[in-house]
Every structure is written in C-alpha cells, then in structure tokens.
Design a protein around this motif. Structure first.
Motif, PDB file in Angstrom:
ATOM      1  N   LEU A 162       0.842  -1.187   0.000  1.00 17.57           N
ATOM      2  CA  LEU A 162       0.000   0.000   0.000  1.00 17.57           C
ATOM      3  C   LEU A 162       0.880   1.240   0.000  1.00 17.57           C
ATOM      4  N   TYR A 163       0.635   2.133  -0.951  1.00 14.43           N
ATOM      5  CA  TYR A 163       1.292   3.439  -0.953  1.00 14.43           C
ATOM      6  C   TYR A 163       0.341   4.450  -0.328  1.00 14.43           C
ATOM      7  N   ALA A 164       0.762   5.111   0.723  1.00 16.57           N
ATOM      8  CA  ALA A 164      -0.025   6.161   1.367  1.00 16.57           C
ATOM      9  C   ALA A 164       0.884   7.361   1.539  1.00 16.57           C
ATOM     10  N   GLY A 165       0.737   8.335   0.659  1.00 14.32           N
ATOM     11  CA  GLY A 165       1.653   9.466   0.716  1.00 14.32           C
ATOM     12  C   GLY A 165       1.214  10.611  -0.180  1.00 14.32           C
ATOM     13  N   PRO A 166       2.074  11.599  -0.335  1.00 12.67           N
ATOM     14  CA  PRO A 166       1.733  12.790  -1.123  1.00 12.67           C
ATOM     15  C   PRO A 166       1.707  12.501  -2.617  1.00 12.67           C
ATOM     16  N   LYS A 167       0.947  13.305  -3.334  1.00 14.43           N
ATOM     17  CA  LYS A 167       0.882  13.190  -4.793  1.00 14.43           C
ATOM     18  C   LYS A 167       2.027  14.017  -5.392  1.00 14.43           C
ATOM     19  N   ARG A 168       3.230  13.459  -5.227  1.00 14.99           N
ATOM     20  CA  ARG A 168       4.431  14.099  -5.742  1.00 14.99           C
ATOM     21  C   ARG A 168       4.881  13.348  -6.984  1.00 14.99           C
ATOM     22  N   GLN A 169       5.192  14.080  -8.036  1.00 17.04           N
ATOM     23  CA  GLN A 169       5.455  13.473  -9.339  1.00 17.04           C
ATOM     24  C   GLN A 169       6.545  12.419  -9.275  1.00 17.04           C
ATOM     25  N   THR A 170       7.665  12.727  -8.622  1.00 16.49           N
ATOM     26  CA  THR A 170       8.778  11.783  -8.595  1.00 16.49           C
ATOM     27  C   THR A 170       8.418  10.491  -7.866  1.00 16.49           C
ATOM     28  N   LEU A 171       7.588  10.583  -6.829  1.00 17.92           N
ATOM     29  CA  LEU A 171       7.178   9.398  -6.084  1.00 17.92           C
ATOM     30  C   LEU A 171       6.204   8.559  -6.888  1.00 17.92           C
ATOM     31  N   LEU A 172       5.232   9.210  -7.508  1.00 19.85           N
ATOM     32  CA  LEU A 172       4.215   8.489  -8.257  1.00 19.85           C
ATOM     33  C   LEU A 172       4.792   7.840  -9.510  1.00 19.85           C
ATOM     34  N   ASN A 173       5.785   8.472 -10.109  1.00 20.81           N
ATOM     35  CA  ASN A 173       6.377   7.909 -11.326  1.00 20.81           C
ATOM     36  C   ASN A 173       7.006   6.544 -11.070  1.00 20.81           C
ATOM     37  N   GLU A 174       7.492   6.305  -9.858  1.00 19.24           N
ATOM     38  CA  GLU A 174       8.101   5.018  -9.548  1.00 19.24           C
ATOM     39  C   GLU A 174       7.087   3.884  -9.586  1.00 19.24           C
ATOM     40  N   MET A 175       5.792   4.229  -9.458  1.00 14.15           N
ATOM     41  CA  MET A 175       4.725   3.232  -9.516  1.00 14.15           C
ATOM     42  C   MET A 175       3.953   3.317 -10.820  1.00 14.15           C
ATOM     43  N   SER A 176       4.469   4.090 -11.782  1.00 15.09           N
ATOM     44  CA  SER A 176       3.772   4.339 -13.055  1.00 15.09           C
ATOM     45  C   SER A 176       2.407   4.973 -12.817  1.00 15.09           C
ATOM     46  N   ALA A 177       2.308   5.762 -11.740  1.00 15.31           N
ATOM     47  CA  ALA A 177       1.029   6.374 -11.375  1.00 15.31           C
ATOM     48  C   ALA A 177       1.062   7.891 -11.489  1.00 15.31           C
ATOM     49  N   GLY A 178       2.023   8.417 -12.236  1.00 14.23           N
ATOM     50  CA  GLY A 178       2.143   9.860 -12.361  1.00 14.23           C
ATOM     51  C   GLY A 178       0.926  10.529 -12.979  1.00 14.23           C
ATOM     52  N   GLU A 179       0.140   9.768 -13.733  1.00 13.75           N
ATOM     53  CA  GLU A 179      -1.016  10.345 -14.419  1.00 13.75           C
ATOM     54  C   GLU A 179      -2.165  10.686 -13.478  1.00 13.75           C
ATOM     55  N   ILE A 180      -2.095  10.270 -12.210  1.00 12.87           N
ATOM     56  CA  ILE A 180      -3.188  10.631 -11.297  1.00 12.87           C
ATOM     57  C   ILE A 180      -3.142  12.114 -10.940  1.00 12.87           C
ATOM     58  N   LEU A 181      -2.003  12.768 -11.221  1.00 11.33           N
ATOM     59  CA  LEU A 181      -1.924  14.215 -11.015  1.00 11.33           C
ATOM     60  C   LEU A 181      -2.762  14.914 -12.079  1.00 11.33           C
ATOM     61  N   GLU A 182      -3.625  15.814 -11.650  1.00  7.56           N
ATOM     62  CA  GLU A 182      -4.526  16.508 -12.567  1.00  7.56           C
ATOM     63  C   GLU A 182      -4.131  17.978 -12.632  1.00  7.56           C
ATOM     64  N   PHE A 183      -3.784  18.443 -13.825  1.00  7.21           N
ATOM     65  CA  PHE A 183      -3.331  19.817 -14.003  1.00  7.21           C
ATOM     66  C   PHE A 183      -4.377  20.711 -14.661  1.00  7.21           C
ATOM     67  N   GLY A 184      -5.548  20.170 -14.962  1.00  4.35           N
ATOM     68  CA  GLY A 184      -6.608  20.991 -15.514  1.00  4.35           C
ATOM     69  C   GLY A 184      -6.408  21.318 -16.984  1.00  4.35           C
ATOM     70  N   TRP A 185      -7.119  22.375 -17.428  1.00  4.21           N
ATOM     71  CA  TRP A 185      -7.119  22.743 -18.846  1.00  4.21           C
ATOM     72  C   TRP A 185      -5.750  23.246 -19.298  1.00  4.21           C
TER      73      TRP A 185
END
Length: 244
Positions: A162-185
């Motif tokens: 289980l990953y429980a932590g901040p939505k930081r790009q470098t951390l999420l990229n290690e799990m191939s989950a960087g796309e959960i960051l939403e930057f809007g239009w």
C-alpha cells in the motif's frame, strides 16, 4: 527507493490444517478513511484511480465519487462495474494525497491472485455525492489447498503493498502512477511552471519560499512585454478620456 517511507507491505498467509482438501477465496478491503481535504472550498474530491497493465503500457482511469454514487442510486450496488484486468495500482486519491494498492512484484502484473475488484461507496451521501467515502473491494482467485498431511500446496501467501503518501510526481512515477496528477485545462503550462519550481528547489537548492519568489519573477519577466503594452494603452486612453 524514494517511496519506501510511504510503503506498507502486508503478507496474508493461509494454511490448511484439516485432513481434507479445501478451496479458499477471500475478500480484501482496499484503502479506507482517505480524508477529504478542505471540503468547503476544494474543487477536487475523492476519486478512485486505476492503472491497468497491457504489455508495457499502463492505462489510467478515474471514477469520481459523483459518478459512482449516481450509478448506485439509479441502478443499485449490483450494477457497479467490476474490474478484472491486471492492475499496476488501484486506490483512492484526494487533492494532495493518495492511497494506492500497488502491484509492483512483476514487470507485467497478472490476475493470478486477484480475480476482480469493485468500486465502493462506504458512506453514501445522496444530497452531495462528492462527499461520499470511497474504497475498493478486491476478491481473490479460488485457491485449492491440499490436506495438512500433504508436503506441498497445503498453504499459500499473498503479499500486498500500500502506498499512502503525497501526490508528488517523482514518487508516483516510480509506480507508473504519475497520471493521477490533474493539471486541468492548462496542463502544459502548469507542468512547465512545476518543472521550473522543481529546478530552483532541487538543483539550485532554493528553499520553497525563495523558489516561489524566483518563479514569480520569471513569470512576470516573461509577461513584461504584454504588461508594457497594456500600460501604454492605458496611458493613451487616459489622455483621450477628456476629449471623449
């Protein structure tokens, strides 16, 4: 890795102590209790995030609390879609943090362990669906266990992370989950500004306060030609105002 402080590893063990063979199947409750951050003014509520794997590609999907609750209200819980594709991650995210069940054991995850996983609304708020608490229920594959007297296949272990932590790009990229960051239009502009901020903080070692000031100066400098034209136009209009 950088994500280690935010990882919680759990191993589930089952052993057949009976004299007969048995078939075992279990349900595993996914992340629960994800807090809703700044609920009075936020535009980002709890969502279910899913990354399914096909070869080397990870397909990212989002199910919002509003869409899930509306489906449940209109069609009932039994009509909620059950997912069966092998996943890299699945869980719940908020505005700044995420809780994701991460399948990082194999380069290409399979569904040999988990047969299906189903989105849930644990606390259903019909008047304001976006305030509902979400989770995911995972159901294992049926497992045949030999009698206790058998030397093999009378027990098994399943390991989950289980990953429980901040939505930081470098951390999420290690799990191939960087796309959960939403930057809007204006995602491209936001990502560019975030890259500059990261450069000032990580490479030039500016504290975040100075990094933000530096980013502000760079943005204002880039917009200076436009600001200058606006000021000149305003000055000309001021001269013409008495004549008008």
């Amino acid at each position: 890795t950088q994500t280690t402080p935010y990882f919680l590893t759990m191993t589930l063990s089952v052993e057949n102590l009976q004299a007969d063979a048995v078939k075992v199947q279990y349900d595993l409750q996914g992340p629960v209790g994800m807090p809703l951050e700044n609920s009075e003014s936020t535009r980002k509520f709890r969502d279910i995030k899913l990354g399914t794997v096909s070869g080397s590609e990870v397909k990212h999907e989002t199910l919002t609390s509003k869409d899930l609750v509306i489906t449940i209200i209109k069609n009932g819980v039994d009509e909620v879609e059950e997912w069966a594709a092998p996943f890299r991650y699945v869980g719940v995210d908020g505005q700044f943090f995420a809780t994701l069940l991460y399948n990082g054991v194999n380069e290409e995850p399979t569904n040999e362990t988990i047969a299906q996983y189903t989105p849930q609304a644990l606390e259903l708020v019909e008047d304001d669906p976006e305030l509902s608490e979400l989770s995911v229920l995972l159901t294992s594959q049926p497992i045949e266990l030999e009698p206790a007297t058998s030397q093999e296949n009378h027990s098994y272990e399943h390991t989950y992370t289980l990953y429980a932590g901040p939505k930081r790009q470098t951390l999420l990229n290690e799990m191939s989950a960087g796309e959960i960051l939403e930057f809007g239009w204006f995602g491209a502009i936001s990502k560019g500004m975030l890259a500059v901020l990261a450069f000032l903080h990580n490479t030039l070692l500016f504290p975040y306060g100075l990094a933000i000031i530096g980013l502000t100066i760079l943005v204002r400098g880039a917009l200076f030609p436009l600001s200058k034209k606006q000021a000149q136009s305003a000055a000309r209009m001021k001269e013409l105002q008495p004549r008008l």
